[in-house]
Design a protein around this motif. Structure first.
Motif, PDB file in Angstrom:
ATOM      1  N   ILE A 144      -7.260   7.839   2.781  1.00 49.88           N
ATOM      2  CA  ILE A 144      -6.804   7.215   4.028  1.00 49.88           C
ATOM      3  C   ILE A 144      -5.801   8.174   4.669  1.00 49.88           C
ATOM      4  O   ILE A 144      -4.792   8.530   4.042  1.00 49.88           O
TER       5      ILE A 144
ATOM      6  N   GLY B 170      -3.786  16.917   1.388  1.00 50.75           N
ATOM      7  CA  GLY B 170      -4.849  17.624   0.651  1.00 50.75           C
ATOM      8  C   GLY B 170      -4.600  19.116   0.593  1.00 50.75           C
ATOM      9  O   GLY B 170      -5.538  19.916   0.732  1.00 50.75           O
TER      10      GLY B 170
ATOM     11  N   GLN C 223       3.295  13.143 -10.684  1.00 53.66           N
ATOM     12  CA  GLN C 223       2.808  14.179  -9.751  1.00 53.66           C
ATOM     13  C   GLN C 223       1.420  14.698 -10.126  1.00 53.66           C
ATOM     14  O   GLN C 223       1.183  15.147 -11.239  1.00 53.66           O
TER      15      GLN C 223
ATOM     16  N   PRO D  22       5.989  16.503  -2.844  1.00 53.49           N
ATOM     17  CA  PRO D  22       7.181  16.188  -2.043  1.00 53.49           C
ATOM     18  C   PRO D  22       7.828  14.853  -2.420  1.00 53.49           C
ATOM     19  O   PRO D  22       9.050  14.697  -2.316  1.00 53.49           O
ATOM     20  N   LEU D  23       7.045  13.898  -2.889  1.00 54.11           N
ATOM     21  CA  LEU D  23       7.624  12.595  -3.254  1.00 54.11           C
ATOM     22  C   LEU D  23       8.468  12.715  -4.522  1.00 54.11           C
ATOM     23  O   LEU D  23       9.477  12.014  -4.683  1.00 54.11           O
TER      24      LEU D  23
ATOM     25  N   GLU E 190      -4.278   9.418   8.816  1.00 54.44           N
ATOM     26  CA  GLU E 190      -4.406   9.181  10.264  1.00 54.44           C
ATOM     27  C   GLU E 190      -4.970  10.398  10.993  1.00 54.44           C
ATOM     28  O   GLU E 190      -5.385  10.298  12.146  1.00 54.44           O
TER      29      GLU E 190
ATOM     30  N   THR F  86       0.903  21.978 -10.232  1.00 49.76           N
ATOM     31  CA  THR F  86       2.108  22.018 -11.051  1.00 49.76           C
ATOM     32  C   THR F  86       2.459  20.628 -11.584  1.00 49.76           C
ATOM     33  O   THR F  86       3.554  20.422 -12.111  1.00 49.76           O
ATOM     34  N   GLY F  87       1.529  19.713 -11.433  1.00 53.30           N
ATOM     35  CA  GLY F  87       1.701  18.374 -11.989  1.00 53.30           C
ATOM     36  C   GLY F  87       0.609  18.127 -13.007  1.00 53.30           C
ATOM     37  O   GLY F  87       0.300  18.976 -13.822  1.00 53.30           O
TER      38      GLY F  87
ATOM     39  N   GLY G  32       2.641  10.695   3.799  1.00 55.06           N
ATOM     40  CA  GLY G  32       2.172   9.860   4.902  1.00 55.06           C
ATOM     41  C   GLY G  32       2.528   8.394   4.753  1.00 55.06           C
ATOM     42  O   GLY G  32       2.406   7.632   5.729  1.00 55.06           O
TER      43      GLY G  32
ATOM     44  N   GLY H 208       1.118   9.982  -0.742  1.00 57.74           N
ATOM     45  CA  GLY H 208       1.732  11.196  -0.217  1.00 57.74           C
ATOM     46  C   GLY H 208       2.767  10.867   0.836  1.00 57.74           C
ATOM     47  O   GLY H 208       3.089   9.693   1.081  1.00 57.74           O
TER      48      GLY H 208
ATOM     49  N   VAL I  26      -2.062  11.512   2.084  1.00 60.64           N
ATOM     50  CA  VAL I  26      -1.986  12.816   1.405  1.00 60.64           C
ATOM     51  C   VAL I  26      -2.754  13.821   2.252  1.00 60.64           C
ATOM     52  O   VAL I  26      -3.897  13.557   2.652  1.00 60.64           O
TER      53      VAL I  26
HETATM   54  C1  LIG Z   1       3.505  26.808  -6.065  1.00 58.65           C
HETATM   55  C2  LIG Z   1       3.266  25.448  -5.479  1.00 58.65           C
HETATM   56  C3  LIG Z   1       2.830  24.443  -6.293  1.00 58.65           C
HETATM   57  C4  LIG Z   1       2.584  23.164  -5.778  1.00 58.65           C
HETATM   58  N1  LIG Z   1       2.150  22.182  -6.605  1.00 58.65           N
HETATM   59  C5  LIG Z   1       1.843  20.977  -6.078  1.00 58.65           C
HETATM   60  C6  LIG Z   1       1.316  19.941  -6.905  1.00 58.65           C
HETATM   61  O1  LIG Z   1       1.146  20.080  -8.129  1.00 58.65           O
HETATM   62  N2  LIG Z   1       1.009  18.766  -6.321  1.00 58.65           N
HETATM   63  C7  LIG Z   1       1.179  18.532  -4.979  1.00 58.65           C
HETATM   64  O2  LIG Z   1       0.860  17.428  -4.512  1.00 58.65           O
HETATM   65  N3  LIG Z   1       1.693  19.487  -4.191  1.00 58.65           N
HETATM   66  C8  LIG Z   1       2.040  20.689  -4.703  1.00 58.65           C
HETATM   67  N4  LIG Z   1       2.572  21.628  -3.891  1.00 58.65           N
HETATM   68  C9  LIG Z   1       2.929  21.246  -2.501  1.00 58.65           C
HETATM   69  C10 LIG Z   1       1.744  21.321  -1.564  1.00 58.65           C
HETATM   70  O3  LIG Z   1       1.607  22.622  -1.058  1.00 58.65           O
HETATM   71  C11 LIG Z   1       1.915  20.345  -0.390  1.00 58.65           C
HETATM   72  O4  LIG Z   1       3.118  20.663   0.263  1.00 58.65           O
HETATM   73  C12 LIG Z   1       1.935  18.878  -0.786  1.00 58.65           C
HETATM   74  O5  LIG Z   1       0.838  18.557  -1.607  1.00 58.65           O
HETATM   75  C13 LIG Z   1       1.894  18.027   0.474  1.00 58.65           C
HETATM   76  O6  LIG Z   1       2.137  16.715   0.119  1.00 58.65           O
HETATM   77  P1  LIG Z   1       1.698  15.515   1.070  1.00 58.65           P
HETATM   78  O7  LIG Z   1       0.218  15.577   1.251  1.00 58.65           O
HETATM   79  O8  LIG Z   1       2.280  14.266   0.506  1.00 58.65           O
HETATM   80  O9  LIG Z   1       2.481  15.787   2.408  1.00 58.65           O
HETATM   81  P2  LIG Z   1       2.026  16.390   3.793  1.00 58.65           P
HETATM   82  O10 LIG Z   1       1.370  17.703   3.645  1.00 58.65           O
HETATM   83  O11 LIG Z   1       3.204  16.307   4.676  1.00 58.65           O
HETATM   84  O12 LIG Z   1       0.900  15.380   4.313  1.00 58.65           O
HETATM   85  C14 LIG Z   1       1.128  14.101   4.724  1.00 58.65           C
HETATM   86  C15 LIG Z   1      -0.202  13.557   5.258  1.00 58.65           C
HETATM   87  O13 LIG Z   1      -0.034  12.207   5.606  1.00 58.65           O
HETATM   88  C16 LIG Z   1      -0.709  11.968   6.828  1.00 58.65           C
HETATM   89  N5  LIG Z   1      -0.033  10.843   7.471  1.00 58.65           N
HETATM   90  C17 LIG Z   1       1.176  10.806   8.064  1.00 58.65           C
HETATM   91  N6  LIG Z   1       1.471   9.557   8.481  1.00 58.65           N
HETATM   92  C18 LIG Z   1       0.404   8.794   8.158  1.00 58.65           C
HETATM   93  C19 LIG Z   1       0.089   7.437   8.307  1.00 58.65           C
HETATM   94  N7  LIG Z   1       0.977   6.561   8.868  1.00 58.65           N
HETATM   95  N8  LIG Z   1      -1.095   6.969   7.869  1.00 58.65           N
HETATM   96  C20 LIG Z   1      -1.987   7.821   7.283  1.00 58.65           C
HETATM   97  N9  LIG Z   1      -1.732   9.122   7.099  1.00 58.65           N
HETATM   98  C21 LIG Z   1      -0.560   9.604   7.520  1.00 58.65           C
HETATM   99  C22 LIG Z   1      -0.612  13.245   7.597  1.00 58.65           C
HETATM  100  O14 LIG Z   1      -1.693  13.335   8.517  1.00 58.65           O
HETATM  101  C23 LIG Z   1      -0.699  14.290   6.495  1.00 58.65           C
HETATM  102  O15 LIG Z   1      -2.055  14.688   6.286  1.00 58.65           O
HETATM  103  C24 LIG Z   1       2.819  22.892  -4.404  1.00 58.65           C
HETATM  104  C25 LIG Z   1       3.253  23.936  -3.583  1.00 58.65           C
HETATM  105  C26 LIG Z   1       3.480  25.198  -4.103  1.00 58.65           C
HETATM  106  C27 LIG Z   1       3.938  26.292  -3.196  1.00 58.65           C
END
Ligand SMILES: Cc1cc2nc3c(=O)[nH]c(=O)nc-3n(C[C@H](O)[C@H](O)[C@H](O)COP(=O)(O)OP(=O)(O)OC[C@H]3O[C@@H](n4cnc5c(N)ncnc54)[C@H](O)[C@@H]3O)c2cc1C
Length: 424
Positions: free
Chosen positions: A389, A372, A352, A340-341, A391, A356-357, A314, A312, A370
């Motif tokens: 994993i 969550g 993904q 987002p990636l 932080e 939606t993946g 992170g 993710g 990630v």
């Molecule tokens: C209609 C709709 C459909 C969607 N469909 C999907 C889908 O199919 N799949 C999907 O994944 N998302 C989907 N999303 C997006 C979803 O809502 C989230 O925005 C997305 O999953 C967040 O991705 P992320 O966890 O990578 O990023 P973030 O939410 O930004 O999380 C990043 C995480 O990394 C941690 N972090 C940061 N730095 C570090 C570090 N150095 N070491 C350890 N941890 C760290 C942070 O604490 C945080 O918890 C959808 C959204 C909508 C509105």
């Protein structure tokens, strides 16, 4: 006619029904509830009423159907390009087995194949939990032609009256299911993630994410049969081949209405009398001519991965992807990611994971950086063991994890890679 009935003796005019109703389908006048034209018979007011004053009277003739004449759960056994049963069909056979145990009915797999097909697919479906396979071996079914399949499935369902029909939400399943539902004049719920069944009525409770995944909607089809649903690949586990124990171990193995132990079926492959040969109407012909097949090499699918590394935001930067790939390589894993990636162009859409993946069901999922979000979690429900994993010790991913590592993911992954490299 079906309708909402209010018992005037019991109603206390408390208005809880009005507050529970999402369609302005009930009002309270002179301290007595009464339905309005907005009522869609969803039952929310029935559940909300504290004095059991509201009930729904259902008249089967409202749809012109005798609902009791419908029986059994069908699973459409889609084949892949190589002519083998798609994994999602086996997942659905396993789920249907659990539902059938509650309902006290049979699981029937519906299999269309080319004329020269062997018994392998029928055998696999039986050993995965089907009580019967309805098989049609006909070259018109060798190509996934929606119109041909829709006409075949429709006539089979009209003749044999299944109570429930389940299809995988593959590209073909998503096209076929509505084509059949509209011909059968019944309801269809797409992309279900949870299926439950009412033992007495056989009503299928079909739950799927709604409003961008912010709430889960449970949908029923009270007046029509069959009730139809598609389910995305990876939501339910593939059942172990029948050895008796694996199929009867399910927690849904409650006693059925007739007192039989649910979930049980003979441990067998396909005995000849379990496979019923059915026909495709000679008048059905394809309007599609296949000129050539061009295979698309999309790489291994994360849906089938046994071990999956999911990264993710992170991980911080695209520059850290090679480190994540190295970890995946050492673990014999495929690489998945959050949305987002994909949006940032770091990885292709096929990686993904989520609503939606792709829905995934690995034995081990290592989630790195990630958060969550609910839309992401919607795709990992089938994973057996999740190690995360992050932080942030409060990250929602930890609520869905078996093992939680709080720390900087780059540091942790560097250490993991170093240790795995030392071992290999
Ligand atoms: C209609 C709709 C459909 C969607 N469909 C999907 C889908 O199919 N799949 C999907 O994944 N998302 C989907 N999303 C997006 C979803 O809502 C989230 O925005 C997305 O999953 C967040 O991705 P992320 O966890 O990578 O990023 P973030 O939410 O930004 O999380 C990043 C995480 O990394 C941690 N972090 C940061 N730095 C570090 C570090 N150095 N070491 C350890 N941890 C760290 C942070 O604490 C945080 O918890 C959808 C959204 C909508 C509105």
């Amino acid at each position: 006619m079906s309708g909402l009935v209010v018992d005037a003796e019991r109603c206390i005019g408390c208005r809880r029904c009005v507050r529970a109703c999402g369609s302005a389908g009930i009002e309270v006048v002179d301290r007595l509830a009464r339905p309005t034209q907005g009522c869609i018979l969803c039952g929310a007011c029935v559940d909300a009423c504290p004095v059991d004053a509201i009930s729904i009277e259902r008249d089967a003739s409202a749809s012109g159907q005798d609902l009791d004449a419908y029986r059994d759960i069908w699973v459409f056994a889609q084949l892949d390009a190589a002519g083998s049963v798609e994994r999602v069909a086996l997942e659905l056979v396993g789920k249907a087995r659990q539902l059938a145990a509650v309902r006290g009915c049979r699981v029937v797999a519906v299999l269309g194949e080319g004329a020269g097909a062997s018994d392998d697919n029928a055998r696999l479906l039986m050993s995965s939990g089907a009580d019967e396979v309805l098989r049609c071996r006909d070259d018109r079914l060798a190509t996934l032609d929606t119109e041909v399949y829709a006409r075949w499935l429709t006539s089979l369902a009209e003749e044999r009256r299944p109570e429930t029909v389940l299809l995988g939400a593959t590209a073909f399943g998503r096209e076929l299911a509505p084509a059949v539902a509209v011909r059968l004049r019944t309801g269809l719920t797409a992309d279900c993630t949870v299926l439950e069944i009412d033992q007495a009525s056989g009503q299928l409770q079909q739950t799927r994410p709604a409003f961008g995944g912010n709430l889960m909607a449970t949908i029923v089809c009270p007046g029509h049969r069959p009730q139809m649903a598609t389910v995305r690949p990876g939501i339910f586990p593939v059942p172990d081949p029948a050895d008796g124990s694996s199929l009867t171990a399910s927690s849904e193995g409650d006693a059925t209405s007739d007192g039989q132990t649910s979930g049980e079926r003979p441990a067998s492959g396909a005995a000849a009398d379990d496979v019923t040969e059915v026909k495709l109407d000679p008048a059905v012909s394809s309007r599609i001519r296949v000129l050539e097949h061009e295979p698309v090499d999309a790489g291994a699918s994360i849906a089938d991965a046994e071990v999956l590394v999911v990264v993710g935001r992170g991980i911080g930067s695209k520059k850290n992807l090679p480190l994540m790939r190295r970890l995946a390589e050492l673990l014999g894993a495929e690489l998945g990611c959050t949305r987002p990636l994909v949006e940032a162009g770091w990885l292709e859409y096929r990686h993904q994971v989520g609503q939606t993946g792709v829905s995934v069901a690995p034995r081990l999922l290592l989630s790195i950086g990630v958060s969550g979000a609910i839309q992401h979690l919607a795709g990992i429900g089938g994973a057996q063991t999740v190690v995360a994993i992050n932080e942030d010790s409060e990250a929602p991913i930890f609520g869905a994890s078996d093992c939680c590592v709080v720390g900087d993911c780059i540091e942790v992954v560097n250490e993991l890679v170093a240790q795995l490299e030392r071992r290999s």
